[in-house]
Design an enzyme around this catalytic site. Structure first.
Site, PDB file in Angstrom:
ATOM      1  N   GLU A   1      59.848  26.103 -22.893  1.00  0.00           N
ATOM      2  CA  GLU A   1      60.193  25.149 -21.845  1.00  0.00           C
ATOM      3  C   GLU A   1      60.963  23.928 -22.345  1.00  0.00           C
ATOM      4  OE1 GLU A   1      59.686  25.111 -18.401  1.00  0.00           O
ATOM      5  OE2 GLU A   1      59.271  27.258 -18.689  1.00  0.00           O
TER       6      GLU A   1
ATOM      7  N   SER B  98      12.117  41.945  17.202  1.00  0.00           N
ATOM      8  CA  SER B  98      10.752  42.172  16.720  1.00  0.00           C
ATOM      9  C   SER B  98      10.476  41.599  15.338  1.00  0.00           C
ATOM     10  CB  SER B  98      10.447  43.661  16.722  1.00  0.00           C
ATOM     11  OG  SER B  98      10.615  44.169  18.017  1.00  0.00           O
TER      12      SER B  98
END
Lengths: 190, 772
Positions: B188, B468
């Site tokens: 870079e 239930s």
């Protein structure tokens, strides 16, 4: 005397180890029966024609027995990992690092959640840290898992007495201490 | 004199003179303004860079894997766990995070990790297996054996700010493998250590390269410029921004060392986008792409990360595999040419695939439903800014093995159920929660059939009627009155009409539309009879049942008789809470997903210890659990015995809501509580009862989890009595068939059944026997 009791307990632990894979078996009663807590009266049931009458035993609370109960965590089915964490935790408590002990014991619970000695030690660590509510709950939990083991229960009642005292509940503390003393006396008399 | 010198007419023109003066003035003013601009910028750069506070999202960790002699873990399972943690298998241990597969053992170089209670050093160990699981753990090169080995926990997510999505794992330059900054600079910004912020050489070289290629192939920005742009400037491509950027870069270099700039760059650079989350810095990128810490990266992995700096959306290693591989190999070539890697290393590296982990990147963002729960629990404990910015380390209770088992079941069984009813694909949903019986630890959460999808969390956010599943709490309330109820007490399963407060008449029905007359209490629960339950509920009162729910950990129960049948809206997590109270013998432990929080430097901040309270009496809880065991043994959940290990005892309850909209099952053994919900998001009927839907998933899940069965040891105040199933009275050897039923001491049946020898001696039986 003590040595005999210990020998019986160890033999019992071995026997129970053969009988079941984990936990203490209460089916064999090799130990002696100790004086029991007072009985609660049982009311008479309705009579059905053709049915015989069952005479309830005088004792409704389980008697305090030495049976084959383990004295210490070493006598239980705890594996090396739980034993190691337990020892480290006791070391940490002795060195004043009860918060660290608490974390170590929680790891032990994570591995085996049903060892009454681990829960008792956890109750002790909570107590060191001033968490008396937690201490009492963990001690109760230990008693629940102890399934009548008087060696564990005596220690738990002492912890509960201390926890109640710390909360200012003197009456409750006296009751718990009395229960601890009862068990201790019964064990000493054996 | 000069003034008198004859000049050309042009300069004598007053207009030109004024123009020149104006130009001079303008230049001076411009210079002055530019100087002022620079001075201001200089101040800006200094204060802003000094003030850069990294957004440091809290890091969330799973519970660590603990390996110890006796652990029921095969070597294959251990390998699977190591792979999940990003450990690499190889022929030799080349550093932390590597292992060797041997015969009957694994040799592992563990990673160091700072836990709450202790710092664990890197260790080389050999783990041996036996027929039960882990046989032993030995420290290599010594005789020392270990009782317990704790692995580094998996990073499972982070709490990043919702507005920016900025996420990172901060790294220090000194801890980064040197090859990374070397390669970064090489690719870079070749002159990074010699330029003063901008590089004229770089500009010329880039311009030349771009001219030759005919399009932009190289950028001329230095690392410093890139950092300035990322930190302070917008993305626009204007001359003004370029000038500001270059000026600030030069100024920054005057105040800050090269290493500081490099370290800031390593942590700031944008390296990918994961949905709403922006992956910043190499520390997180290493986890995100390779599921391991930065210091374990190999040359080809470092090359890939540097390769994608150019543009992580274009060079997305999970999508543009070919493009990224080409650029990675170009980077590797540059590394080899510069002598940073040997020719051999280069040859080896270019042959390798990218090696990027699939999915959303290793542990991070892999368990969205669980991290969602962690986030919600943290929200009540910490300020949002502290969670997103302070780099806190959150240690949770997530057990990746349990989570994997739950995910596998739900993702495979829900579509299967859907197919079996020929439903439109994708309409049936499922969710589940698994907790520990002791300690109240949430071990796994799945919020939908696509466990990776970070959307609607049905395990926590959906509240549906539980049907239930509510019944055990009514039965428990009754069994708390041992003088009135025991497991044998006959219940009245007959029709009933109730006038509701709104004037309507409510006439509940049994699921099978039958009436069962008088049924023993435990059987009414095992078979889930509605009418018997409503009669029982009305007898004990909704107020008391509501109290039982509250004692179990849920207090939002409507005071209506329909609550007995489960007209109570709850999430699967809520259900796990109340069932875990029953599973742990009546001790309420608030379910918690967080164990400890450390600061970013590893200092303990908070720990969340087990909190338990004895809220329900042990004896009645034992009796209720016994009835819930019957649900599986002989009741509505009998199917489960076909998949659960024989000889192991489990307890649970099915739940079905009106028109089969919700299918539930909740149950437990001695170490795990699991809750499964199956239904539709649009709340339309599914055609599944609890037993045909959720139970199917639950049964297989408990089997997969190797969940331990219940130890049927009654508490001190419970006595087990052999009774005659017909009369519910005491049996003795005179009775053929008997059942052993637990009773609260002092309330056990007082009479012998007609079949008992003890009864046969009565005059009536003697007479009967004569006439037989």
């Amino acid at each position: 005397m003590r040595r005999t009791a210990a020998a019986v307990a160890v033999a019992g632990a071995l026997l129970s180890g053969c009988a079941t894979e984990e936990g203490e078996s209460s089916t064999t009663s090799t130990g002696s029966v100790l004086p029991a807590a007072p009985a609660a009266g049982a009311g008479p049931g309705a009579i059905i024609p053709g049915a015989g009458t069952y005479i309830p035993p005088a004792v409704t609370q389980p008697p305090i027995t030495t049976q084959n109960y383990p004295h210490t965590i070493q006598d239980t089915s705890a594996g090396p990992a739980v034993l190691s964490l337990y020892k480290q935790a006791q070391g940490a408590r002795a060195a004043g690092h009860s918060d660290q002990a608490e974390a170590l014991l929680e790891r032990a619970v994570h591995i085996d959640g049903r060892n009454p000695f681990v829960w008792q030690a956890l109750a002790g660590a909570h107590m060191d840290l001033g968490h008396s509510d937690q201490a009492e709950s963990a001690a109760q939990k230990s008693t629940s898992l102890a399934r009548g083991n008087p060696y564990v229960e005596a220690g738990n009642w002492r912890l509960i007495a201390a926890a109640r005292q710390a909360r200012g509940d003197s009456g409750g503390a006296v009751q718990a201490q009395a229960r601890a003393d009862d068990i201790a006396r019964a064990l000493a008399a054996n | 004199m000069a003034r008198k010198k004859p000049r050309s007419g042009f300069f004598q023109s007053p207009l030109v003179r004024w123009l020149l003066i104006g130009l001079g003035l303008a230049l001076s003013v411009g210079l002055l303004l530019f100087t002022l601009f620079l001075v201001k910028l200089d101040g800006d750069v200094r204060t802003r860079f000094a003030g850069v506070r990294w957004v440091l999202p809290a890091q969330v960790y799973a519970a660590p894997l603990e390996v110890y002699p006796g652990a029921s873990l095969s070597l294959d399972q251990l390998r699977h766990e190591l792979d999940r943690l990003g450990y690499r298998a190889g022929d030799e241990l080349v550093g932390p995070g590597t292992y060797i597969v041997g015969k009957g053992s694994l040799r592992i170089d563990t990673r160091a990790f700072a836990f709450w209670d202790a710092a664990q050093p890197e260790q080389r160990v050999e783990v041996q297996a036996d027929d039960k699981g882990i046989g032993g753990v030995r420290v290599m090169g010594s005789d020392q054996s270990l009782d317990l080995l704790r692995f580094d926990p998996m990073l499972i997510g982070s709490i990043y700010p919702s507005h920016s999505g900025e996420d990172r794992v901060l790294v220090k330059l000194s801890e980064v493998p040197p090859l990374l900054p070397q390669t970064l600079i090489l690719v870079e910004d070749h002159n990074f250590y010699s330029h003063g912020g901008v590089s004229l050489r770089g500009i010329f070289r880039a311009a030349f390269a771009n001219l030759r290629a005919g399009h932009t192939v190289q950028g001329a920005s230095t690392l410093t410029q890139q950092l300035i742009k990322n930190l302070f400037l917008s993305n626009e491509r204007t001359a003004k921004r370029k000038i500001t950027e270059a000026s600030m870069a030069i100024l920054l270099e005057r105040h800050v060392s090269k290493d500081e700039i490099l370290e800031a760059y390593l942590n700031e650079v944008d390296l990918g986008q994961d949905g709403p989350r922006a992956v910043h810095g190499f520390g997180l990128a290493s986890q995100y792409y390779f599921n391991k810490p930065l210091n374990e990266l190999q040359p080809h992995e470092i090359a890939m990360l540097v390769a994608i700096v150019k543009g992580p959306s274009q060079y997305n290693p999970r999508r543009a595999v070919k493009l990224v591989t080409e650029r990675r190999n170009l980077v590797l070539k540059m590394m080899a040419d510069a002598g940073n890697i040997t020719p051999d290393e280069y040859q080896e590296a270019v042959q390798k695939p990218l090696g990027v982990v699939s999915g959303s990147g290793g542990g991070a963002a892999r368990y969205p439903a669980f991290v969602d729960l962690v986030r919600k629990q943290l929200a009540g404990l910490y300020q949002e800014a502290d969670l997103t910015n302070e780099g806190l380390r959150i240690f949770t209770t997530l057990d990746p093995r349990v989570q994997e088992a739950l995910e596998n079941r739900i993702s495979s069984d829900v579509p299967e159920l859907e197919k079996s009813r020929r439903m439109v694909e994708g309409t049936l949903q499922g969710a589940g929660v698994v907790t520990s019986v002791e300690g109240g630890e949430v071990l796994a959460v799945v919020g939908g059939r696509d466990a990776r999808y970070a959307g609607f969390n049905r395990a926590i956010d959906t509240r549906r009627p539980i049907g239930s599943l509510a019944k055990p709490f009514t039965y428990l309330t009754a069994l708390e009155q041992p003088d009135k109820y025991n497991l044998q007490t006959p219940l009245d399963d007959s029709p009933i009409d109730l006038k509701l407060p709104n004037g309507q008449i409510w006439s509940p029905k049994n699921y099978d539309r039958q009436l069962h007359g008088e049924v023993p209490l435990y059987m009414a629960l095992a078979k889930s009879y509605n009418l018997a339950t409503v009669h029982l509920g009305l007898d004990v009162g909704i107020g008391k049942v509501k109290q039982t729910f509250a004692a179990a950990g849920f207090d939002d129960v409507p005071e209506l008789p329909s609550a007995f049948l489960g007209a109570i809206d709850m999430s699967p997590l809520d259900v796990a809470q109340i069932y875990s109270t029953i599973a742990s013998s009546g001790y309420l432990t608030p379910l918690l997903a967080i164990r400890a929080v450390l600061t970013k430097d590893g200092q303990p901040l908070n720990r969340y210890a087990f909190k338990l309270k004895h809220t329900l009496p042990e004896g009645p809880v034992y009796l209720t659990t016994w009835a819930m065991r019957k649900v599986i043994e002989l009741g509505t959940a009998h199917w489960a015995t076909s998949v659960l290990p024989a000889g192991q005892i489990y307890a649970g309850k099915t739940g079905t809501t009106e028109d089969l909209r919700d299918s539930w099952f909740s149950g437990f053994g001695s170490d795990r509580v699991a809750v499964i919900w199956v239904g539709r998001d649009d709340n339309k009927p599914t055609g599944f009862e609890g037993a045909t839907g959720a139970l199917r998933i639950w049964g297989k899940l408990m089997r997969d989890l190797n969940a331990k069965g219940i130890e049927p040891l009654p508490p001190a105040d419970v006595e087990e009595v052999a009774v005659d199933p017909l009369s519910g009275l005491r049996a003795d050897p005179g009775c053929g068939e008997t059942v052993t039923v637990p009773f609260i001491r002092s309330a056990e049946p007082q009479q012998y059944a007609p079949c008992a020898n003890a009864s046969k001696s009565t005059p009536l039986n003697w007479i009967k026997s004569i006439f037989k």
